[in-house]
Design a protein around this motif. Structure first.
Motif, PDB file in Angstrom:
ATOM      1  N   THR A 129       0.843  -1.186   0.000  1.00  0.00           N
ATOM      2  CA  THR A 129       0.000   0.000   0.000  1.00  0.00           C
ATOM      3  C   THR A 129       0.883   1.242   0.000  1.00  0.00           C
ATOM      4  O   THR A 129       2.088   1.171   0.262  1.00  0.00           O
ATOM      5  CB  THR A 129      -0.907   0.019   1.244  1.00  0.00           C
ATOM      6  OG1 THR A 129      -0.066   0.155   2.416  1.00  0.00           O
ATOM      7  CG2 THR A 129      -1.759  -1.241   1.342  1.00  0.00           C
ATOM      8  N   ASP A 130       0.272   2.372  -0.259  1.00  0.00           N
ATOM      9  CA  ASP A 130       1.017   3.631  -0.164  1.00  0.00           C
ATOM     10  C   ASP A 130       1.534   3.829   1.255  1.00  0.00           C
ATOM     11  O   ASP A 130       2.646   4.317   1.453  1.00  0.00           O
ATOM     12  CB  ASP A 130       0.124   4.811  -0.569  1.00  0.00           C
ATOM     13  CG  ASP A 130      -0.171   4.820  -2.066  1.00  0.00           C
ATOM     14  OD1 ASP A 130       0.548   4.137  -2.833  1.00  0.00           O
ATOM     15  OD2 ASP A 130      -1.137   5.505  -2.467  1.00  0.00           O
ATOM     16  N   ASP A 131       0.756   3.410   2.255  1.00  0.00           N
ATOM     17  CA  ASP A 131       1.206   3.512   3.648  1.00  0.00           C
ATOM     18  C   ASP A 131       2.427   2.638   3.905  1.00  0.00           C
ATOM     19  O   ASP A 131       3.360   3.054   4.600  1.00  0.00           O
ATOM     20  CB  ASP A 131       0.076   3.136   4.611  1.00  0.00           C
ATOM     21  CG  ASP A 131      -1.000   4.199   4.700  1.00  0.00           C
ATOM     22  OD1 ASP A 131      -0.747   5.357   4.302  1.00  0.00           O
ATOM     23  OD2 ASP A 131      -2.111   3.869   5.170  1.00  0.00           O
ATOM     24  N   ARG A 134       5.369   4.474   2.333  1.00  0.00           N
ATOM     25  CA  ARG A 134       5.750   5.652   3.126  1.00  0.00           C
ATOM     26  C   ARG A 134       6.491   5.233   4.395  1.00  0.00           C
ATOM     27  O   ARG A 134       7.514   5.825   4.749  1.00  0.00           O
ATOM     28  CB  ARG A 134       4.513   6.479   3.490  1.00  0.00           C
ATOM     29  CG  ARG A 134       4.099   7.470   2.424  1.00  0.00           C
ATOM     30  CD  ARG A 134       3.050   8.467   2.943  1.00  0.00           C
ATOM     31  NE  ARG A 134       1.757   7.829   3.161  1.00  0.00           N
ATOM     32  CZ  ARG A 134       0.852   7.599   2.212  1.00  0.00           C
ATOM     33  NH1 ARG A 134       1.100   7.967   0.969  1.00  0.00           N
ATOM     34  NH2 ARG A 134      -0.291   7.006   2.493  1.00  0.00           N
TER      35      ARG A 134
END
Length: 178
Positions: A129-131, A134
């Motif tokens: 995921t983008d999370d 990050r």
């Protein structure tokens, strides 16, 4: 009991013998996994070369072993858990840290982010995921390291699958049960 032919050091000849000689010089023995993989010179050479190349990358030894422990725990490979617990300790991880990595509860933020990322992406249904991305970058991992993490996952999936199919006898101290 092993399911595939085992190429013992005494039986090895040609390129397999040369590869075994290098393993013997480096490790002091020919681990059972390599005796099974040696059925294919290409597979043995590729596996050894990939391990050597990954050792020159941007991930340190403890990070590589953490990835391998996460994958091996998910695949339930007792052989790989034994090997990577031992190698993790040789790269500075404590036994408690190897267990925490396998449980997904490792405390150091950088290793914790790595373990969470590997758990998120390694299964066929897994997605980063983008999370996840990050968090991995916030922990200090760059794009080259992320690519290397994925390659370590791929290498470890192969060894785990091989050991499960072959039923490789464990020739290292067993990993702690969790």
């Amino acid at each position: 009991m092993a399911r595939l032919h085992v190429v013992t050091p005494q039986q090895a000849s040609g390129p397999v013998k040369e590869l075994f000689d290098g393993i013997q010089a480096s490790v002091g023995m020919i681990p059972n996994i390599y005796q099974g993989v040696a059925n294919s010179t290409v597979a043995l050479e590729g596996l050894l070369h990939l391990g050597k190349v990954l050792g020159t990358g941007q991930l340190n030894g403890a990070e590589i072993e953490a990835v391998k422990l996460v994958v091996s725990q998910a695949y339930g490979c007792n052989y790989c858990l034994a090997v990577h617990t031992l190698l993790g300790k040789k790269h500075g991880l404590t036994e408690n840290e190897t267990v925490a990595i396998r449980r997904g509860t490792i405390e150091p933020p950088k290793l914790g982010a790595l373990v969470k990322f590997v758990n998120a992406v390694m299964r066929p249904e897994g997605r980063a995921t983008d999370d996840n991305m990050r968090a991995l970058r916030a922990a200090g991992y760059n794009d080259a390291q992320i690519v290397e993490i994925l390659l370590v996952i791929a290498q470890t999936v192969f060894t785990n699958l091989f050991n499960r199919v072959h039923q490789t006898p464990v020739d290292f101290p067993p990993a702690p049960s969790i």
